[in-house]
Scaffold this motif. Structure first.
Motif, PDB file in Angstrom:
ATOM      1  N   HIS A   1       0.831  -1.208   0.000  1.00 58.90           N
ATOM      2  CA  HIS A   1       0.000   0.000   0.000  1.00 58.90           C
ATOM      3  C   HIS A   1       0.862   1.253   0.000  1.00 58.90           C
ATOM      4  N   ASP A   2       2.043   1.142  -0.602  1.00 62.14           N
ATOM      5  CA  ASP A   2       2.979   2.254  -0.748  1.00 62.14           C
ATOM      6  C   ASP A   2       3.635   2.090  -2.117  1.00 62.14           C
ATOM      7  N   TRP A   3       3.494   3.105  -2.988  1.00 59.77           N
ATOM      8  CA  TRP A   3       3.957   2.956  -4.360  1.00 59.77           C
ATOM      9  C   TRP A   3       5.467   2.806  -4.472  1.00 59.77           C
ATOM     10  N   SER A   4       6.226   3.456  -3.595  1.00 55.01           N
ATOM     11  CA  SER A   4       7.684   3.352  -3.711  1.00 55.01           C
ATOM     12  C   SER A   4       8.165   1.931  -3.408  1.00 55.01           C
ATOM     13  N   LYS A   5       7.645   1.310  -2.360  1.00 50.08           N
ATOM     14  CA  LYS A   5       8.020  -0.070  -2.040  1.00 50.08           C
ATOM     15  C   LYS A   5       7.521  -1.031  -3.109  1.00 50.08           C
ATOM     16  N   ALA A   6       6.309  -0.803  -3.593  1.00 47.43           N
ATOM     17  CA  ALA A   6       5.748  -1.674  -4.627  1.00 47.43           C
ATOM     18  C   ALA A   6       6.536  -1.556  -5.927  1.00 47.43           C
TER      19      ALA A   6
END
Length: 61
Positions: free
Chosen positions: A31-36
Motif C-alpha cells: 500500500h505504498d507505491w515506492s516499495k511496490a
C-alpha cells in the motif's frame, strides 16, 4: 548473423512482469507505491533474466 539473445523478449518480459509485480504488491501487501515499485522492478528483472537466459539453456537439452 542473428544473436542468440533476444533483447526484445527480455524487455517485454521485464515490463510485463514488472507491471504485474508492482500492481499486485501495491494492492495486496505494501500500500505504498515506492516499495511496490522497487519490488515490481526487481521481480520483473529476475523473471526476465530467467525466461531469457536461463530457461532456454534447459530447453535445448
Amino acid at each position: 548473423m542473428k544473436s542468440s539473445v533476444d533483447y526484445k523478449k527480455f524487455l517485454l518480459e521485464f515490463l510485463f512482469n514488472g507491471l504485474i509485480g508492482t500492481s499486485l504488491s501495491f494492492f495486496l501487501q505494501y500500500h505504498d507505491w515506492s516499495k511496490a515499485l522497487i519490488f515490481g522492478l526487481s521481480f520483473g528483472f529476475l523473471i526476465a533474466v530467467f525466461y531469457t537466459f536461463i530457461l532456454p539453456r534447459f530447453k535445448k537439452k
